[in-house]
Design an enzyme around this catalytic site. Structure first.
Site, short mmCIF file in Angstrom:
data_model
loop_
_atom_site.label_atom_id
_atom_site.label_comp_id
_atom_site.label_asym_id
_atom_site.label_seq_id
_atom_site.Cartn_x
_atom_site.Cartn_y
_atom_site.Cartn_z
N ALA A 13 0.81 -1.22 0.00
CA ALA A 13 0.00 0.00 0.00
C ALA A 13 0.84 1.27 0.00
O ALA A 13 0.36 2.33 -0.38
CB ALA A 13 -0.94 0.00 1.20
N GLY A 16 6.51 -0.24 -3.62
CA GLY A 16 6.66 -1.44 -4.43
C GLY A 16 8.12 -1.79 -4.55
O GLY A 16 8.99 -0.92 -4.47
N HIS A 240 -2.49 -12.27 -4.60
CA HIS A 240 -2.68 -11.63 -3.30
C HIS A 240 -1.41 -11.81 -2.49
O HIS A 240 -0.93 -12.94 -2.32
CB HIS A 240 -3.87 -12.26 -2.58
N ASP A 241 -0.86 -10.71 -1.98
CA ASP A 241 0.45 -10.79 -1.32
C ASP A 241 0.45 -11.73 -0.11
O ASP A 241 1.44 -12.43 0.14
CB ASP A 241 0.96 -9.40 -0.93
N THR A 263 2.71 -3.79 9.72
CA THR A 263 1.85 -2.74 10.26
C THR A 263 0.52 -3.34 10.70
O THR A 263 -0.03 -3.00 11.75
CB THR A 263 1.60 -1.64 9.21
N ASN A 300 -7.81 -10.93 10.22
CA ASN A 300 -6.96 -9.74 10.10
C ASN A 300 -6.96 -8.98 11.42
O ASN A 300 -8.01 -8.78 12.04
CB ASN A 300 -7.48 -8.84 8.97
#
Length: 493
Positions: A13, A16, A240-241, A263, A300
Site C-alpha cells: 500500500a 513497491g 494476493h500478497d 503494520t 486480520n
C-alpha cells in the site's frame, strides 16, 4: 541444471519492490533491484491509486535489472494488496484511475447490499467476511453513483491482473486475488453467479479464473522494444500478497498456524476446504484462496501500527530511537504494567499514540506506562496476548491443536516480540524468511517453469535458502494471569 533468473514485483500500500530471484541447485537467492513509492492521489475529495505510475515503475524495475547485467530473465510475477480493481471499456482502455480502498465511496453500501442479500447469506455464498472495502461493495457503489461509468465497463481486473494485462494484453482473473472480492464462491472456486445475478452485476465483466502458476504469455512486443529486453514469460503467481507469503511457509494442515506481522497482522492456517458457518462469521474469520487449491482460514488484526505511531510521536518530540533500541528498552522494562487491545477503535486513527495508550489504560483502571521502554513492552505483550486469544478461536473453529506458529513479516526483526509470542501462546514460534511474499512469488514461478516440482518442494527450498530462528515458550503462569485480564477487553471483539 544452470541458473534460472526470475523477477518478483511485490506491491504494498505504500511502496513497491522489484526483486531478482536466482534459482540453482535447490537454492533460491533474492536481491532487491528497485524500490519505488506507491503514492495515492486525492482529486476532488476522492482517493485513487495511481496505477499508471505503478506500471511505469514496474517497467523501470525490469529495465534496471537488464541494465545491471541480468538479461536472461525467464519470468516475472506480480503480487499486490487485495480488493482493489480497475475497469476496462470495450476497447480495453482503462476507465479512470481505480479507487483506493480507503476512499469513502463505498460507505453505507453494505447495508443496501444486505437488504438484497443478507449478511449470513452473503458469507455462506463467498466464505469471506463482509467489509465495506471488499470489491463487491466498491463495485456496487459504482452501480449506484456512477451508472454511466458502470455501463461502459466491459471487464473488471484486480490490481495484479490489471498490471499483467498491461504487460501482455491478455486478461485473466487469478484465483487468490479474486478470493478477496466477495464475488467468488470459495467452495467451487468459480464466480458466484447467483450472487451477481441477484445484485444485477453483469457476469461478462469477470474474466476466466486461472490458478496460481498459470503462464499468461510473453511481454507485449512494444514493451520489449521500449525496454530493450528479450521475451519474458508473465506468470499469474498468487496475486494476493498474503497468499504469496503463506506459499513460502512450511505449513502442515494439522499442526501449523501462521502469523504475518507488519503494520497489520494476519493470523490463520491452511486448509484443504473452507469452513463456512455462523461461528466462523461471528468470530470474524474469513476464507481466502491459497496456492495449490488450498484455503486460508484467517483473521486480520492490528500489528505493529500502535508502536509505529508511538515511534513517530517520540521522534517529533526530539527522541530519535531505532527499533533495535526500542527492543532493548522494552527488554529491560517491567513486565505487564498494563494490557491494551491493539484492535480497539481508539488506536485506529494516527496521532499522539502514546497519549491514546495511556488514556486506554486509565479508562480500564490500569497503571499507565510511563517510559518509552514500558510503553513498548506493553504494546508487545498486548500483541502477544491478542494472538493467543485469536489462536484459541482458530483452534476452536478447526478442532485442532496447533503445535507450531510460523511467523514472517517485519515483526520478526524483534527477537523480544517473537519470544513474547512464544511465551504467551505456549507454542514454538519459527520465524523467517522476512521476505516471505517475495519468496512465495518466485516459488510459484519456479513451479510454473517446471524447475520446482511442487509446493512442498518449493517450501523446502525457501526454508533452506533463508535464515530461520526458533523460539521456545517459558513463563506460562505469568502469561495465564495476564491473559485473564486481557480477555475482558475482547468481549465486544
Amino acid at each position: 541444471m544452470g541458473k534460472t533468473r526470475m523477477l518478483a514485483c511485490d506491491l504494498g500500500a505504500s511502496n513497491g519492490r522489484v526483486f531478482l530471484g536466482i534459482y540453482e541447485d535447490d537454492k533460491l537467492i533474492i536481491e532487491e533491484i528497485f524500490r519505488f513509492s506507491n503514492d495515492p492521489v486525492r482529486i476532488n475529495g476522492r482517493l485513487y491509486w495511481d496505477v499508471l505510475k505503478l506500471f511505469s515503475e514496474i517497467k523501470r524495475g525490469i529495465a534496471k535489472c537488464k541494465n545491471i547485467g541480468h538479461e536472461n530473465i525467464s519470468s516475472i510475477g506480480i503480487d499486490t494488496w487485495g480488493v482493489s480493481f480497475g475497469l476496462l471499456d470495450e476497447c480495453d482502455d482503462l476507465i479512470g484511475n481505480p479507487f483506493h480502498y480507503r476512499d469513502n465511496h463505498a460507505d453505507g453500501i453494505m447495508e443496501k447490499v444486505f437488504d438484497m442479500v443478507g449478511k449470513s447469506e452473503l458469507f455462506e455464498m463467498t466464505g469471506l467476511q463482509p467489509a465495506n472495502i471488499n470489491t463487491l461493495f466498491q463495485l456496487f457503489s459504482l452501480l449506484q453513483s456512477k451508472p454511466l461509468l458502470y455501463k461502459n465497463a466491459k471487464t473488471l481486473l484486480m490490481t495484479p491482473d490489471l498490471l499483467n494485462f498491461f504487460l501482455t494484453g491478455k486478461k485473466a482473473s487469478e484465483f487468490t486475488i479474486s478470493s478477496t472480492t466477495q464475488l467468488l464462491n470459495i467452495r467451487t472456486g468459480e464466480w458466484a453467479r447467483e450472487l451477481t445475478s441477484e445484485l444485477e452485476i453483469p457476469d461478462e465483466i469477470f474474466p476466466d479464473l486461472v490458478k496460481p502458476g498459470t503462464i499468461l504469455g510473453g511481454i507485449h512486443p512494444e514493451i520489449k522494444e521500449e525496454l530493450g529486453i528479450n521475451d519474458i514469460s508473465v506468470i499469474c503467481v498468487a496475486g494476493h500478497d498474503t497468499a504469496s507469503a503463506v506459499a513460502a511457509l512450511p505449513l502442515s494442515e494439522e499442526k501449523s498456524a501462521y502469523i504475518i506481522c507488519g503494520t497489520w497482522s494476519v493470523l490463520g492456517t491452511e486448509l484443504k476446504k473452507p469452513i463456512i458457518n455462523n461461528k466462523v462469521l461471528s468470530s470474524n474469520f474469513t476464507n481466502e484462496g491459497g496456492v495449490d487449491g488450498t484455503v486460508r482460514l484467517l483473521r486480520n488484526l492490528t500489528g505493529l501500527w500502535v508502536l509505529q505511531e508511538c515511534k513517530k510521536h517520540w521522534e517529533l518530540s526530539g527522541q530519535v530511537i531505532s527499533y533495535g533500541s526500542l527492543d532493548k528498552m522494552a527488554e529491560d522494562a517491567k513486565s505487564f504494567v498494563a494490557v491494551i487491545d491493539p484492535d480497539d477503535t481508539i488506536f485506529f486513527e494516527p496521532g499522539d499514540m502514546p497519549r491514546k495508550v495511556k488514556r486506554y489504560c486509565l479508562n480500564t483502571g490500569q497503571h499507565e506506562p510511563e517510559t518509552v521502554g514500558e510503553m513498548t513492552r506493553c504494546i508487545f505483550e498486548s500483541l502477544a496476548l491478542k494472538y493467543r486469544y485469536v489462536l484459541g478461536l482458530l483452534e476452536s473453529l478447526t478442532d485442532r491443536k496447533f503445535q507450531v506458529i510460523y511467523m514472517t513479516g517485519g515483526g520478526i526483526q524483534s527477537h523480544l516480540l517473537c519470544q513474547l509470542i512464544s511465551d504467551a501462546t505456549q507454542r514454538e514460534v519459527v520465524t523467517g524468511p522476512i521476505e516471505a511474499t517475495v519468496f512465495g512469488n518466485l516459488a510459484v514461478q519456479g513451479i510454473a517453469l517446471g524447475k520446482i516440482s511442487g509446493i512442498d518442494h518449493a517450501r523446502k527450498i525457501v526454508q533452506d535458502s533463508s535464515v530461520i530462528t526458533k523460539y521456545h515458550p517459558k513463563c506460562e503462569s505469568l502469561w495465564d494471569i495476564a491473559f485473564c485480564k486481557a480477555i475482558k477487553f475482547y468481549e465486544n471483539d
